[in-house]
Write a protein that holds these residues in place. Sequence first.
Motif, PDB file in Angstrom:
ATOM      1  N   VAL A 120      79.350  21.008   7.445  1.00 20.52           N
ATOM      2  CA  VAL A 120      78.880  22.372   7.157  1.00 20.52           C
ATOM      3  C   VAL A 120      79.188  22.772   5.719  1.00 20.52           C
ATOM      4  O   VAL A 120      78.444  23.538   5.104  1.00 20.52           O
ATOM      5  CB  VAL A 120      79.510  23.366   8.158  1.00 20.52           C
ATOM      6  CG1 VAL A 120      79.425  24.794   7.662  1.00 20.52           C
ATOM      7  CG2 VAL A 120      78.801  23.262   9.506  1.00 20.52           C
ATOM      8  N   LEU A 135      70.437  22.822  12.510  1.00 23.72           N
ATOM      9  CA  LEU A 135      71.263  23.750  13.278  1.00 23.72           C
ATOM     10  C   LEU A 135      70.616  24.086  14.621  1.00 23.72           C
ATOM     11  O   LEU A 135      71.312  24.202  15.643  1.00 23.72           O
ATOM     12  CB  LEU A 135      71.506  25.025  12.474  1.00 23.72           C
ATOM     13  CG  LEU A 135      72.455  24.872  11.276  1.00 23.72           C
ATOM     14  CD1 LEU A 135      72.458  26.137  10.425  1.00 23.72           C
ATOM     15  CD2 LEU A 135      73.879  24.547  11.726  1.00 23.72           C
ATOM     16  N   ARG A 138      71.251  21.231  16.919  1.00 24.46           N
ATOM     17  CA  ARG A 138      72.642  21.253  17.392  1.00 24.46           C
ATOM     18  C   ARG A 138      72.820  22.328  18.467  1.00 24.46           C
ATOM     19  O   ARG A 138      73.518  22.112  19.458  1.00 24.46           O
ATOM     20  CB  ARG A 138      73.591  21.514  16.225  1.00 24.46           C
ATOM     21  CG  ARG A 138      75.071  21.417  16.629  1.00 24.46           C
ATOM     22  CD  ARG A 138      76.009  21.653  15.459  1.00 24.46           C
ATOM     23  NE  ARG A 138      77.383  21.399  15.845  1.00 24.46           N
ATOM     24  CZ  ARG A 138      77.992  20.225  15.755  1.00 24.46           C
ATOM     25  NH1 ARG A 138      77.332  19.182  15.297  1.00 24.46           N
ATOM     26  NH2 ARG A 138      79.260  20.079  16.129  1.00 24.46           N
ATOM     27  N   GLU A 180      80.899  28.325  19.039  1.00 29.48           N
ATOM     28  CA  GLU A 180      80.178  27.496  18.065  1.00 29.48           C
ATOM     29  C   GLU A 180      78.669  27.718  18.193  1.00 29.48           C
ATOM     30  O   GLU A 180      77.968  27.833  17.182  1.00 29.48           O
ATOM     31  CB  GLU A 180      80.505  26.018  18.271  1.00 29.48           C
ATOM     32  CG  GLU A 180      79.800  25.125  17.262  1.00 29.48           C
ATOM     33  CD  GLU A 180      80.111  23.650  17.448  1.00 29.48           C
ATOM     34  OE1 GLU A 180      79.258  22.822  17.047  1.00 29.48           O
ATOM     35  OE2 GLU A 180      81.183  23.314  17.983  1.00 29.48           O
ATOM     36  N   VAL A 184      76.199  28.900  15.209  1.00 30.25           N
ATOM     37  CA  VAL A 184      75.107  28.022  14.789  1.00 30.25           C
ATOM     38  C   VAL A 184      73.768  28.751  14.870  1.00 30.25           C
ATOM     39  O   VAL A 184      72.950  28.703  13.935  1.00 30.25           O
ATOM     40  CB  VAL A 184      75.085  26.741  15.656  1.00 30.25           C
ATOM     41  CG1 VAL A 184      73.781  25.980  15.489  1.00 30.25           C
ATOM     42  CG2 VAL A 184      76.262  25.833  15.283  1.00 30.25           C
TER      43      VAL A 184
END
Length: 204
Positions: A120, A135, A138, A180, A184
């Motif tokens: 990151v 992103l 993910r 997270e 994200v």
Amino acid sequence: MPTRRPAAVPPPPKRPANPLALAVLGLLLEQPMHPHAMVGALRERGMDAAFKLTTGSLYDTVRALVRDGWIEVDGTEQAGNRPVRTVYRHTAAGRDGFTDWLDELIREPAPEYPRFLSAVAYLGALGRPRAAEALRERAAALRERIAQGAEAYRAAREEHGVPRLFVIEAEYAAALAQAELEWVERTAAEIEQGTLAWPEGDGR
């Protein structure tokens, strides 16, 4: 009359480098167990997502713990025509060493360096479209992981009757993954909307 010297206190066992050892020691804190049952318990509780778990790696870990004085043979057991299996338990020094190690790990935050954190730091090198796409991908993987973890947690609690305290690490992992995911998705949206400042001439 000669003074009797106090018995020497044996040094604590050498701490293992393999994190799977922590899981094995935790299981044996509950009850003596053979390695085959350890593998089943860890998978049943979804802990194979937190540790690199194979039958071979677990047997290697058990052998290392015996060698270093953490655990010892408690006996053997056999069910039906199945092979005789060796059951292990904590040594006295191993039990004390484990609880001291655990106490330290819980009390003292230690710096950790996950790969994502390192990556990151250089997100800008991807350019806006590629960074947002990465992103978003993910985020999709995180949502799937969260769903799988929730199902494993439900099965452990409802189908296998595992006490919440024995799978509480799954709640912590889910909280981390959810935090997270939110970061994200929020960052991807900022990139897509142009509200995250980007180096001039590097918006690719």
